[in-house]
Design an enzyme around this catalytic site. Sequence first.
Site, short mmCIF file in Angstrom:
data_model
loop_
_atom_site.label_atom_id
_atom_site.label_comp_id
_atom_site.label_asym_id
_atom_site.label_seq_id
_atom_site.Cartn_x
_atom_site.Cartn_y
_atom_site.Cartn_z
N TYR A 33 0.83 -1.20 0.00
CA TYR A 33 0.00 0.00 0.00
C TYR A 33 0.86 1.24 0.00
O TYR A 33 2.06 1.20 0.26
CB TYR A 33 -0.95 0.00 1.19
N ARG A 52 8.05 4.08 -4.99
CA ARG A 52 8.19 3.09 -3.91
C ARG A 52 7.19 1.96 -4.08
O ARG A 52 7.50 0.78 -3.81
CB ARG A 52 8.03 3.75 -2.55
N ARG A 101 -7.96 -20.88 -1.32
CA ARG A 101 -6.85 -20.54 -0.44
C ARG A 101 -5.70 -21.50 -0.67
O ARG A 101 -5.88 -22.73 -0.66
CB ARG A 101 -7.30 -20.59 1.02
N LYS A 151 6.59 -1.87 1.79
CA LYS A 151 5.43 -1.29 2.47
C LYS A 151 4.22 -2.22 2.28
O LYS A 151 3.38 -2.02 1.40
CB LYS A 151 5.13 0.11 1.94
N GLU A 183 12.52 2.41 13.92
CA GLU A 183 11.62 3.46 13.44
C GLU A 183 10.39 3.49 14.34
O GLU A 183 10.28 2.73 15.29
CB GLU A 183 11.22 3.21 11.99
N LEU A 207 11.45 1.34 6.79
CA LEU A 207 10.80 1.79 5.57
C LEU A 207 11.57 2.96 4.98
O LEU A 207 12.00 3.86 5.71
CB LEU A 207 9.36 2.22 5.88
#
Length: 287
Positions: A33, A52, A101, A151, A183, A207
């Site tokens: 995301y 990114r 799945r 991310k 972070e 990140l």
Amino acid sequence: MTRTVYLNGDYMPETEAKVSIFDRGFLMADGVYEVTSVLDGKLIDFAGHVKRLERSLSELDMKKPACFDDLLAVHRELVARNNLVEGLIYLQITRGSDGDRDFAFPDPETTEPTVVLFTQSKPGLAHSTQSKTGVKIISIEDIRWGRRDIKTVQLLYPSMGKMMAKKAGCDDAWLVEDGYVTEGTSNNAYIIKGGRIITRQLSNDILHGITRAAVLRFAREAQMEVEERSFTIEEAQGAEEAFTTSASGFVMPVVEVDGVALGDGTPGPVARRLREIYLEESLKAAI
């Protein structure tokens, strides 16, 4: 007001948007995301977020969605349809669903990624109360997976960290691994010591923040000294100032770390100035 969202090529009311129960984002957190800030109806650092996003997809061997080259147009359309003046646009791409799945990835030739975008209106985002008072931080152990540079949507532990901070009467948490701060739960972390801005160097451990890159560039242009290295919580507690950066918080002053006030317990001059510079320069470049 019901928001208009984007789902797999279509704009629709949020109440009508549906994703398969077999989507790998839901079953496996198999998705990435980005979040882009909107100020004065314009997108902040959009090119950096898309770059990114492309890297995150590549690192997970995830197929680019058909709409990838049209993402700017989609963002702008959502701004227009939702009359978004100040707020955020979230974009999530998952590996999609092949109708069941399985741990094995579905065939990318027959399974399209799922693409979702939605807006959040945040009036006053650029002039938040927290930016004037600063935030209080606790430290917690960093037990996330080793590829924090990607991310992904697997945000359970960062969410738990924010709740730990809330339970402690604070605003957020800094994650610590092998004695050093990596972070924040949803931001990059910095201290100011001896007039230098200190923040952890880029690696798989953190990140690669788009706001981080912009703020460090602006700091260097303003003749501020930047040192990219690891630091401890104890070092942070003895610092003159501290702050975080993120797409939604911009530059956020930190005034307390694990119960120890920094400086006089109010946002320091460097963090305040960096926030001013970031907002001013980012608005100039917004699209």
